[in-house]
Design an enzyme around this catalytic site. Structure first.
Site, PDB file in Angstrom:
ATOM      1  N   ARG A  54       4.185   1.780   1.001  1.00  0.00           N
ATOM      2  CA  ARG A  54       5.536   1.257   0.797  1.00  0.00           C
ATOM      3  C   ARG A  54       5.550  -0.144   1.377  1.00  0.00           C
ATOM      4  O   ARG A  54       4.596  -0.606   1.965  1.00  0.00           O
ATOM      5  CB  ARG A  54       6.606   2.166   1.430  1.00  0.00           C
ATOM      6  CG  ARG A  54       6.214   3.024   2.640  1.00  0.00           C
ATOM      7  CD  ARG A  54       5.811   2.286   3.856  1.00  0.00           C
ATOM      8  NE  ARG A  54       6.809   1.285   4.208  1.00  0.00           N
ATOM      9  CZ  ARG A  54       6.550   0.231   4.975  1.00  0.00           C
ATOM     10  NH1 ARG A  54       5.345   0.017   5.435  1.00  0.00           N
ATOM     11  NH2 ARG A  54       7.499  -0.628   5.253  1.00  0.00           N
ATOM     12  N   GLY A  55       6.673  -0.844   1.090  1.00  0.00           N
ATOM     13  CA  GLY A  55       6.750  -2.259   1.478  1.00  0.00           C
ATOM     14  C   GLY A  55       6.538  -3.106   0.248  1.00  0.00           C
ATOM     15  O   GLY A  55       5.565  -2.911  -0.494  1.00  0.00           O
ATOM     16  N   ALA A  56       7.422  -4.057  -0.007  1.00  0.00           N
ATOM     17  CA  ALA A  56       7.420  -4.776  -1.282  1.00  0.00           C
ATOM     18  C   ALA A  56       6.058  -5.372  -1.660  1.00  0.00           C
ATOM     19  O   ALA A  56       5.505  -5.054  -2.721  1.00  0.00           O
ATOM     20  CB  ALA A  56       8.513  -5.846  -1.254  1.00  0.00           C
ATOM     21  N   GLN A 203      10.134   4.172   9.463  1.00  0.00           N
ATOM     22  CA  GLN A 203       9.137   3.105   9.369  1.00  0.00           C
ATOM     23  C   GLN A 203       8.967   2.377  10.705  1.00  0.00           C
ATOM     24  O   GLN A 203       7.872   1.970  11.059  1.00  0.00           O
ATOM     25  CB  GLN A 203       9.540   2.069   8.295  1.00  0.00           C
ATOM     26  CG  GLN A 203       9.459   2.532   6.861  1.00  0.00           C
ATOM     27  CD  GLN A 203      10.762   3.099   6.343  1.00  0.00           C
ATOM     28  OE1 GLN A 203      11.572   3.616   7.100  1.00  0.00           O
ATOM     29  NE2 GLN A 203      10.940   3.054   5.021  1.00  0.00           N
ATOM     30  N   ASP A 244      12.969  -6.925   0.260  1.00  0.00           N
ATOM     31  CA  ASP A 244      12.426  -6.290  -0.937  1.00  0.00           C
ATOM     32  C   ASP A 244      12.773  -7.069  -2.190  1.00  0.00           C
ATOM     33  O   ASP A 244      12.073  -6.964  -3.204  1.00  0.00           O
ATOM     34  CB  ASP A 244      12.943  -4.851  -1.043  1.00  0.00           C
ATOM     35  CG  ASP A 244      12.305  -3.994   0.028  1.00  0.00           C
ATOM     36  OD1 ASP A 244      12.778  -4.047   1.181  1.00  0.00           O
ATOM     37  OD2 ASP A 244      11.294  -3.339  -0.275  1.00  0.00           O
TER      38      ASP A 244
HETATM   39  C1  LIG Z   1       7.394  -6.706   3.712  1.00  0.00           C
HETATM   40  S1  LIG Z   1       8.430  -5.807   2.693  1.00  0.00           S
HETATM   41  C2  LIG Z   1       8.885  -4.515   3.756  1.00  0.00           C
HETATM   42  C3  LIG Z   1      10.174  -3.908   3.356  1.00  0.00           C
HETATM   43  O1  LIG Z   1       9.976  -2.707   2.577  1.00  0.00           O
HETATM   44  C4  LIG Z   1      10.605  -1.650   3.258  1.00  0.00           C
HETATM   45  O2  LIG Z   1      11.130  -0.664   2.428  1.00  0.00           O
HETATM   46  P1  LIG Z   1      10.258   0.666   2.120  1.00  0.00           P
HETATM   47  O3  LIG Z   1       9.595   1.067   3.405  1.00  0.00           O
HETATM   48  O4  LIG Z   1      11.298   1.678   1.640  1.00  0.00           O
HETATM   49  O5  LIG Z   1       9.300   0.270   1.034  1.00  0.00           O
HETATM   50  C5  LIG Z   1      11.688  -2.333   4.054  1.00  0.00           C
HETATM   51  O6  LIG Z   1      12.772  -2.711   3.245  1.00  0.00           O
HETATM   52  C6  LIG Z   1      10.929  -3.516   4.566  1.00  0.00           C
HETATM   53  O7  LIG Z   1      11.689  -4.565   5.092  1.00  0.00           O
END
Ligand SMILES: CSC[C@H]1O[C@H](OP(=O)(O)O)[C@H](O)[C@@H]1O
Length: 354
Positions: A54-56, A203, A244
């Site tokens: 996960r993470g953009a 996270q 994101d």
């Molecule tokens: C560097 S982008 C990280 C960003 O993504 C996370 O969401 P997720 O864990 O649901 O993919 C979160 O918004 C972070 O800031």
């Protein structure tokens, strides 16, 4: 071709092995480091959807290698090579709706594939493999540049609050918000980090704490609702988060709870920084209210691990992101510069930079 970003300070969430993709299962951290072996675009789609990764930026990089896997399999059916890739891209695009990096990466990879078709499938596969590696390496380089630029905003002796995980695990291996913090520490500054646990996926408690401990940066995990108390007591110098999707006017979609922190920062006069590469900017979306916000399964709120937290018969709502209006953002830290309001023109200029 085995390709890795293997610098000593890189923590890779994936490893490309030439005929399969290894992916660190972030659902099991910090307790277990298990690597999943992915062989198809469908495997990658499922891994993104289920938040194995996960993470953009990390989602974008994973999707790029998902298309490489599709191309590798399509070589055996040359007449349907491009059709197979188009279907794989369409599937991968349904994995999660908010992080624009997913769609940016699929578009870049498919534009290349279409430009090379009709052509020799094996050669196209090789070019797509190189392009996926380039997307990965460019992200790490962008993180490092962004970290260096953002670190100059963080004073020595600061206590920095961050939300969710915008670190190596959410990117190609260095980090956006955590990249700023790492770069500040690497420049010799003493930084104390407060990490919001970031329910329900945790996270912050699981991933940010794991990452910062690995690189020796002091981190204190707090429950999400403690942020206001600590900010009001003057115990937070600055807030740095990832993103994101950044709309054309500078509105930012990020993990649920980010908007709350931005309001608190404004109320208490502390800087609120967003760190993100240009691949997270979406000039086609004019404002934040137009950004699709992911709704995840209610079970993600009902349960903490295998333990159900709510009585049966009670509803739950799992909104995964919120939108912070541009006027609450002190600066947007990118790899080409620290952008200040008005963000519209600043973002357009940033995307024009080479
Ligand atoms: C560097 S982008 C990280 C960003 O993504 C996370 O969401 P997720 O864990 O649901 O993919 C979160 O918004 C972070 O800031």
């Amino acid at each position: 071709m085995k390709a890795r970003n293997t610098a000593p300070d890189i923590i890779c969430p994936i490893s490309w092995e030439g005929d399969h993709l290894l992916m660190l299962d972030q659902r099991l951290l910090p307790w277990k480091e298990r690597w999943l072996k992915l062989r198809t675009a469908r495997d990658v789609h499922r891994a993104i959807k289920e938040m194995v990764i996960r993470g953009a930026p990390a989602i974008g990089i994973a999707a790029a290698f998902g298309l490489v896997l599709a191309a590798r399999g399509a070589v055996r059916r040359p007449r349907r090579f491009l059709e197979t890739l188009e279907k794989a891209a369409s599937l991968l695009a349904t994995a999660r709706p908010t992080a624009v990096n997913l769609f940016w990466t699929l578009s870049r990879m498919m534009n290349l594939a279409r430009s090379l078709w009709p052509g020799e499938p094996q050669e196209i596969f090789a070019r797509l493999e190189e392009e996926a590696q380039a997307i990965w390496s460019e992200d790490v380089a962008a993180n490092r540049r962004m970290g260096h630029l953002g670190a100059q905003l963080i004073a020595d002796g600061s206590t920095v609050l961050t939300h969710c995980n915008a670190g190596a695990l959410a990117t190609g291996g260095y980090g956006t918000a955590l990249g700023v913090i790492r770069a500040a520490v690497e420049s010799g500054k003493k930084i104390q980090v407060l990490a919001d646990e970031t329910r329900p996926y945790l996270q912050g408690a699981r991933l940010t704490a794991w990452e910062l401990a690995r690189v020796g940066i002091p981190v204190t995990v707090i429950n999400d609702s403690a942020a206001g108390y600590l900010i009001a007591k003057g115990q937070v110098s600055a807030i740095v988060v990832g993103a994101d999707r950044i709309a054309a006017n500078g509105d930012v979609a990020n993990k649920i709870g980010t908007y709350t922190l931005a309001v608190l920062a404004s109320r208490h006069g502390i800087p609120f920084y967003v760190a993100a590469p240009r691949s997270t900017v979406d000039l086609k979306t004019p404002e934040g209210q137009r950004i699709p916000i992911e709704q995840r399964a209610p079970e993600e709120v009902h349960f903490c691990g295998r333990q159900r937290m709510t009585p049966s018969g009670v509803e739950a709502l799992a909104v995964a992101f919120d939108v912070t209006p541009a006027e609450l953002i002190t600066a947007i830290i990118t790899e080409v510069g620290v952008l200040r309001p008005p963000y519209g023109p600043a973002l357009e200029a940033a995307l024009r930079e080479d």
